[in-house]
Scaffold this active site. Structure first.
Site, PDB file in Angstrom:
ATOM      1  N   CYS A 104     -22.717  -8.033 -20.285  1.00  0.00           N
ATOM      2  CA  CYS A 104     -22.748  -9.497 -20.171  1.00  0.00           C
ATOM      3  C   CYS A 104     -24.184 -10.016 -20.268  1.00  0.00           C
ATOM      4  CB  CYS A 104     -22.049  -9.931 -18.881  1.00  0.00           C
ATOM      5  SG  CYS A 104     -21.554 -11.657 -18.875  1.00  0.00           S
ATOM      6  N   HIS A 145     -16.682  -6.920 -18.806  1.00  0.00           N
ATOM      7  CA  HIS A 145     -17.212  -6.208 -17.639  1.00  0.00           C
ATOM      8  C   HIS A 145     -16.424  -4.930 -17.333  1.00  0.00           C
ATOM      9  CE1 HIS A 145     -20.159  -9.145 -16.082  1.00  0.00           C
ATOM     10  NE2 HIS A 145     -19.385 -10.044 -16.668  1.00  0.00           N
ATOM     11  N   GLU A 170     -17.355  -2.538 -15.429  1.00  0.00           N
ATOM     12  CA  GLU A 170     -17.554  -2.167 -14.015  1.00  0.00           C
ATOM     13  C   GLU A 170     -16.621  -2.941 -13.093  1.00  0.00           C
ATOM     14  OE1 GLU A 170     -19.032  -4.424 -15.576  1.00  0.00           O
ATOM     15  OE2 GLU A 170     -20.134  -5.840 -14.324  1.00  0.00           O
TER      16      GLU A 170
END
Lengths: 232, 81
Positions: free
Chosen positions: A86, A202, A204
C-alpha cells in the site's frame, strides 16, 4: 529468518506486518525506525502501509528521503527481497525501485473492501503460489491507480513483472467495474530483477482465518521458501 | 528572492479531482465550464541568491522532490523580493 519492518511517522500497518511475520508465520521480525541508517542483518524488508509523512506533497514522496531509505535502496540493489504494501508500494515507486506511480483513484472514492487478485509473475513473494490462482485480500486506499507509460507497460508484460491484477472471483481480469482505474488492472508489480514487490492490497491483514481470509499468508510463506532455498 | 513553483498533471493523465470540481461548478450553475485541471502552487522563499542560482536550485528541487516526472510537469517564476 530476520524480517525488518520499516516504520515511518504515519505508518499504520506496521504492527499488522510485524504480527503476520512474527506471530503468524513464526519468524523473527522487528521494527526499524525511519531515523536509523542500517537494517542490521535483515534477510527481508517490509515497507508497510499507512500515510507516511501525512502523504504530504505526494504519497510516499517524502519518505524516500528519510535516513533509512538509503539502507533500503542498498539492500534492494544487492538483491535482497523487499515487499512494499500500500503506502509502502507508493514509497518504492517514488524511490524508483519500482516502475510507475500510484495516483488518485479514478472515481475519487477511498476503497476499503476485499478484492480478488489474479497471481501472475514469479518471484520471491509468489513462487510458491500457482500462476493464475486467485487470492482474496483487503484494500484500503485513496491513491491506488497504477499508472505508467505505454513503453513501461510493454516492458512489464514482456519481463513478466505484473504480479497481481484485480479480477473477479473466477480470475477474469477486466470483466468487472475497475477497482481504482489502474492501467491493465495492475494491483502489484515486481522490479526487473524480481526481488522488489509492491502491491496495493494488504496481505498482512488477511493472514489468518479469523481475519476472514488467510490468502495473504501465502506471500509470507513464499518468502520463507525463497530464503530457505537460498540458505540450503 | 521569492519563487512560485507550479506542479501540474501531464495533459494525458486523468485528473479525477479536476473532473469532480468541474461537475460541482456545473451543479452550482456555472455554465460552459468545459474542463478543470487541479495542480499545485508551491511558494518558496529563497535566501539571497542571484536569479541564475535560484533557477538552477529550483529546477533541481522540482526534479528531485516537488514533481514526479512520470505524471507531472513543473514550471516556476521568480519575483525579486
Amino acid at each position: 529468518m530476520d524480517i525488518a519492518v520499516v516504520v515511518f511517522p504515519g505508518s499504520n500497518a506496521d504492527f499488522d506486518a510485524l504480527h503476520a511475520a512474527r506471530d503468524v508465520l513464526g519468524e523473527q521480525a522487528r521494527y526499524v525506525f525511519h531515523k536509523e541508517t542500517s537494517l542490521g542483518a535483515a534477510d527481508a524488508v517490509i515497507v508497510p502501509g499507512g500515510f507516511s509523512y501525512g502523504d504530504y506533497l505526494r504519497t510516499g514522496a517524502i519518505a524516500c528521503f528519510s535516513p533509512i531509505a538509503a539502507a533500503v535502496r542498498a539492500f534492494a540493489d544487492q538483491g535482497g527481497p523487499v515487499l512494499g504494501i500500500c503506502n509502502g508500494f507508493q514509497i518504492l515507486t517514488e524511490m524508483r525501485l519500482l516502475p510507475g506511480v500510484l495516483t488518485r483513484n479514478a472515481h475519487l472514492r477511498f476503497e476499503c473492501r476485499d478484492v480478488h487478485l489474479r497471481v501472475s509473475a514469479r518471484g520471491p513473494f509468489t513462487n510458491t503460489i500457482a500462476a493464475g490462482s486467485v487470492l482474496r485480500l483487503p484494500i484500503a486506499h485513496g491513491d491506488g491507480r497504477y499508472q505508467c507509460d505505454a513503453q513501461t507497460l510493454a516492458r512489464l508484460q514482456k519481463n513478466d513483472q505484473i504480479a497481481f491484477q484485480y479480477c473477479d472471483a473466477q480470475g477474469n481480469v477486466g470483466k468487472q467495474p475497475t477497482v481504482n482505474g489502474s492501467i491493465a488492472e495492475i494491483a502489484g508489480v515486481y522490479n526487473e530483477a524480481k526481488n522488489v514487490l509492491g502491491l496495493m492490497p494488504h496481505p498482512e491483514r488477511a493472514s489468518e482465518a479469523i481475519l476472514g481470509s488467510a490468502d495473504g499468508l501465502k506471500l509470507f510463506q513464499a518468502l520463507r521458501a525463497h530464503l530457505q532455498g537460498k540458505a540450503s | 528572492m521569492k519563487a512560485n513553483v507550479y506542479v501540474t498533471l501531464k495533459e494525458e493523465v486523468l485528473d479525477p479531482q479536476g473532473e469532480a470540481v468541474r461537475r460541482a461548478l456545473d451543479s452550482l450553475g456555472f455554465a460552459g465550464v468545459k474542463k478543470v485541471r487541479v495542480g499545485k502552487l508551491i511558494e518558496i522563499d529563497l535566501d539571497g541568491s542571484t536569479s541564475k542560482d535560484a533557477e538552477t536550485k529550483l529546477r533541481a528541487m522540482c526534479e528531485k522532490l516537488l514533481a514526479n516526472p512520470i505524471v507531472e510537469d513543473f514550471d516556476f517564476e521568480l519575483e525579486a523580493s
